[in-house]
Design a protein around this motif. Structure first.
Motif, PDB file in Angstrom:
ATOM      1  N   GLY A   9     -37.141  27.547  38.804  1.00  0.00           N
ATOM      2  CA  GLY A   9     -36.374  27.947  39.979  1.00  0.00           C
ATOM      3  C   GLY A   9     -37.172  28.826  40.905  1.00  0.00           C
TER       4      GLY A   9
ATOM      5  N   LEU B  22     -39.775  26.589  42.686  1.00  0.00           N
ATOM      6  CA  LEU B  22     -39.358  25.459  43.513  1.00  0.00           C
ATOM      7  C   LEU B  22     -38.427  25.836  44.653  1.00  0.00           C
ATOM      8  N   ARG B  23     -37.618  26.873  44.479  1.00  0.00           N
ATOM      9  CA  ARG B  23     -36.607  27.136  45.502  1.00  0.00           C
ATOM     10  C   ARG B  23     -37.171  27.959  46.653  1.00  0.00           C
ATOM     11  N   ARG B  24     -36.558  27.804  47.828  1.00  0.00           N
ATOM     12  CA  ARG B  24     -36.993  28.552  48.993  1.00  0.00           C
ATOM     13  C   ARG B  24     -36.037  29.665  49.358  1.00  0.00           C
ATOM     14  N   ASN B  25     -34.798  29.552  48.895  1.00  0.00           N
ATOM     15  CA  ASN B  25     -33.802  30.561  49.244  1.00  0.00           C
ATOM     16  C   ASN B  25     -34.029  31.816  48.412  1.00  0.00           C
TER      17      ASN B  25
ATOM     18  N   ILE C 254     -32.153  34.330  47.680  1.00  0.00           N
ATOM     19  CA  ILE C 254     -31.096  34.729  46.745  1.00  0.00           C
ATOM     20  C   ILE C 254     -31.186  33.886  45.477  1.00  0.00           C
ATOM     21  N   VAL C 255     -31.483  32.594  45.635  1.00  0.00           N
ATOM     22  CA  VAL C 255     -31.590  31.747  44.453  1.00  0.00           C
ATOM     23  C   VAL C 255     -32.818  32.139  43.627  1.00  0.00           C
TER      24      VAL C 255
ATOM     25  N   MET D 214     -31.739  34.972  41.624  1.00  0.00           N
ATOM     26  CA  MET D 214     -30.905  34.491  40.513  1.00  0.00           C
ATOM     27  C   MET D 214     -31.766  33.924  39.390  1.00  0.00           C
TER      28      MET D 214
ATOM     29  N   PHE E  96     -32.720  39.390  56.365  1.00  0.00           N
ATOM     30  CA  PHE E  96     -31.745  38.597  57.107  1.00  0.00           C
ATOM     31  C   PHE E  96     -31.431  39.226  58.448  1.00  0.00           C
TER      32      PHE E  96
ATOM     33  N   VAL F 236     -30.666  26.086  39.250  1.00  0.00           N
ATOM     34  CA  VAL F 236     -31.902  25.726  39.946  1.00  0.00           C
ATOM     35  C   VAL F 236     -31.698  24.507  40.832  1.00  0.00           C
TER      36      VAL F 236
ATOM     37  N   MET G 272     -28.745  23.026  42.168  1.00  0.00           N
ATOM     38  CA  MET G 272     -27.743  22.961  43.226  1.00  0.00           C
ATOM     39  C   MET G 272     -28.350  23.424  44.545  1.00  0.00           C
ATOM     40  N   SER G 273     -28.111  22.658  45.617  1.00  0.00           N
ATOM     41  CA  SER G 273     -28.708  23.064  46.895  1.00  0.00           C
ATOM     42  C   SER G 273     -27.836  24.072  47.620  1.00  0.00           C
TER      43      SER G 273
ATOM     44  N   PRO H  39     -26.150  27.589  47.672  1.00  0.00           N
ATOM     45  CA  PRO H  39     -26.314  28.827  46.883  1.00  0.00           C
ATOM     46  C   PRO H  39     -25.021  29.313  46.238  1.00  0.00           C
TER      47      PRO H  39
ATOM     48  N   SER I 109     -24.824  27.711  43.019  1.00  0.00           N
ATOM     49  CA  SER I 109     -25.808  28.338  42.136  1.00  0.00           C
ATOM     50  C   SER I 109     -25.248  29.622  41.544  1.00  0.00           C
TER      51      SER I 109
ATOM     52  N   LEU J 225     -24.060  36.785  49.488  1.00  0.00           N
ATOM     53  CA  LEU J 225     -23.999  35.385  49.930  1.00  0.00           C
ATOM     54  C   LEU J 225     -22.944  35.202  51.019  1.00  0.00           C
TER      55      LEU J 225
ATOM     56  N   LEU K 191     -21.976  37.419  53.034  1.00  0.00           N
ATOM     57  CA  LEU K 191     -22.417  38.114  54.233  1.00  0.00           C
ATOM     58  C   LEU K 191     -23.202  37.181  55.148  1.00  0.00           C
ATOM     59  N   PHE K 192     -23.972  36.269  54.550  1.00  0.00           N
ATOM     60  CA  PHE K 192     -24.792  35.354  55.347  1.00  0.00           C
ATOM     61  C   PHE K 192     -23.998  34.102  55.661  1.00  0.00           C
ATOM     62  N   ASP K 193     -24.440  33.432  56.696  1.00  0.00           N
ATOM     63  CA  ASP K 193     -23.871  32.127  57.003  1.00  0.00           C
ATOM     64  C   ASP K 193     -24.776  31.078  56.384  1.00  0.00           C
ATOM     65  N   LEU K 194     -24.359  30.573  55.223  1.00  0.00           N
ATOM     66  CA  LEU K 194     -25.277  29.721  54.477  1.00  0.00           C
ATOM     67  C   LEU K 194     -24.866  28.262  54.506  1.00  0.00           C
TER      68      LEU K 194
ATOM     69  N   GLU L 217     -28.199  25.192  55.234  1.00  0.00           N
ATOM     70  CA  GLU L 217     -29.476  25.371  54.551  1.00  0.00           C
ATOM     71  C   GLU L 217     -30.257  24.078  54.697  1.00  0.00           C
TER      72      GLU L 217
ATOM     73  N   GLN M 290     -33.591  23.462  54.107  1.00  0.00           N
ATOM     74  CA  GLN M 290     -34.590  23.083  53.119  1.00  0.00           C
ATOM     75  C   GLN M 290     -34.411  23.936  51.873  1.00  0.00           C
ATOM     76  N   ALA M 291     -33.757  23.363  50.893  1.00  0.00           N
ATOM     77  CA  ALA M 291     -33.477  24.136  49.684  1.00  0.00           C
ATOM     78  C   ALA M 291     -34.715  24.244  48.803  1.00  0.00           C
ATOM     79  N   PHE M 292     -35.465  23.169  48.719  1.00  0.00           N
ATOM     80  CA  PHE M 292     -36.622  23.165  47.823  1.00  0.00           C
ATOM     81  C   PHE M 292     -37.902  23.249  48.638  1.00  0.00           C
ATOM     82  N   SER M 293     -38.953  23.720  47.998  1.00  0.00           N
ATOM     83  CA  SER M 293     -40.218  23.833  48.710  1.00  0.00           C
ATOM     84  C   SER M 293     -40.770  22.441  48.977  1.00  0.00           C
TER      85      SER M 293
END
Lengths: 108, 185
Positions: free
Chosen positions: A29, A32-35, A37-38, A41, A92, B23, B25-26, B28, B31, B74, B76-79, B82, B84-87
């Motif tokens: 995770g 690979l992830r960009r967020n 917060i994730v 986690m 943010f 990991v 789920m796109s 958050p 997640s 989470l 608090l943000f406007d999510l 999103e 691009q979830a993955f690199s």
């Protein structure tokens, strides 16, 4: 005989393998992830995996040091989550997005 | 198959599945909810290991405090958007997944090949008898833990209190400063 005992008798190895798998999931995770917060986690996931192996060693060695260490790790994890989320909120506020690529601009 | 084994396999499936969905789920929010499931599973695993106090602390600290913090940030943000979830990058992604796979294989291999015995303590030793007696009672575990924590590790305990104070003040200072790490005005 080996098969049945592997599934029906739970030992230290089972908990250690579970902990290793959870740790590698957390590491995947983070990579690979960009967020942001994730990513945070996933760090919590890795800390929990380590806690499982601490408690398992503590039970099978009959030594309570491992559980004390889990106590400390939990405290540090909570503090780390608080600091990380504060940094994420400030990122943010500046960039209007929580993506890991903004960490490049963190200097100054 | 004994009750212990059934419980362990069920909990391990829950924990691994929920960890994977953290990991994968796109969104958050999903997640975060999966992470709550993972934490509850880990707490139940602590209970199967006779660490009842730690199971309670795990529920209170992680699923109570830390996850509320995560979900609050989470919200608090406007999510919703999103993009691009993955690199990105197929080749680097392949190397990342390969590295994780190699690490998992190494860890599992080393664990299964080095520690063959289920317990590190010999069967006939007097300590083993102690363990059997202890496992029967189970509730004594919290007492042993507290004695260790407050008699042997009291310095670490106090230092953790100091650390938490420093962290609390630091977080307040960090969030009160205008613009956070990037003060523009």
């Amino acid at each position: 005989m080996l098969e049945t005992s592997m599934f029906s008798e739970i030992g230290l190895n089972h908990y250690l393998v579970l902990s290793a798998l959870l740790f590698t999931i957390g590491m995947a995770g983070i990579l690979l992830r960009r967020n942001l917060i994730v990513v945070l986690m996933s760090i919590e996931l890795m800390l929990n995996a380590v806690n499982i192996s601490f408690v398992a060693f503590s039970k099978y060695n009959m030594n309570s040091e491992g559980q004390v260490m889990v106590f400390f790790v939990m405290t540090i994890a909570a503090a780390e989550a608080a600091v990380g989320l504060a940094i994420i909120v400030s990122i943010f506020k500046r960039f209007k997005e929580v993506n890991i690529r903004f960490f490049e601009h963190l200097k100054g | 198959m004994s009750m212990d084994a059934v419980l362990f396999w069920f909990l391990s499936i829950v924990v691994i599945g929920a960890g994977l969905s953290v990991v994968l789920m796109s969104n958050p929010i999903y997640s975060a909810l999966s992470l709550v499931m993972t934490m509850v599973g880990v707490a139940a695993l602590f209970a199967t290991l006779n660490a009842y106090f730690l199971a309670g602390v795990q529920l209170i600290v992680y699923t109570g405090a830390v996850m509320v913090l995560f979900v609050m940030v989470l919200m608090l943000f406007d999510l919703k958007r999103e993009l691009q979830a993955f690199s990105r990058g197929k080749i680097t992604g392949f190397f990342k997944i390969a590295g994780v796979g190699v690490l998992a294989g190494l860890l599992v291999g080393v664990i299964t090949f080095t520690t063959q015995k289920t317990s590190l303590i010999a069967e006939g030793s007097p300590l083993a008898a102690d363990i059997a007696a202890q496992a029967a009672s189970g509730a004594d575990n919290t007492k042993i833990l507290s004695e260790n924590l407050f008699l042997k590790n009291i310095l670490g305990f106090e230092l953790l209190g100091v650390l938490l104070l420093v962290i609390a003040i630091g977080v307040v200072a960090l969030s009160r400063s205008k613009g956070g790490t990037h003060a523009r005005d």
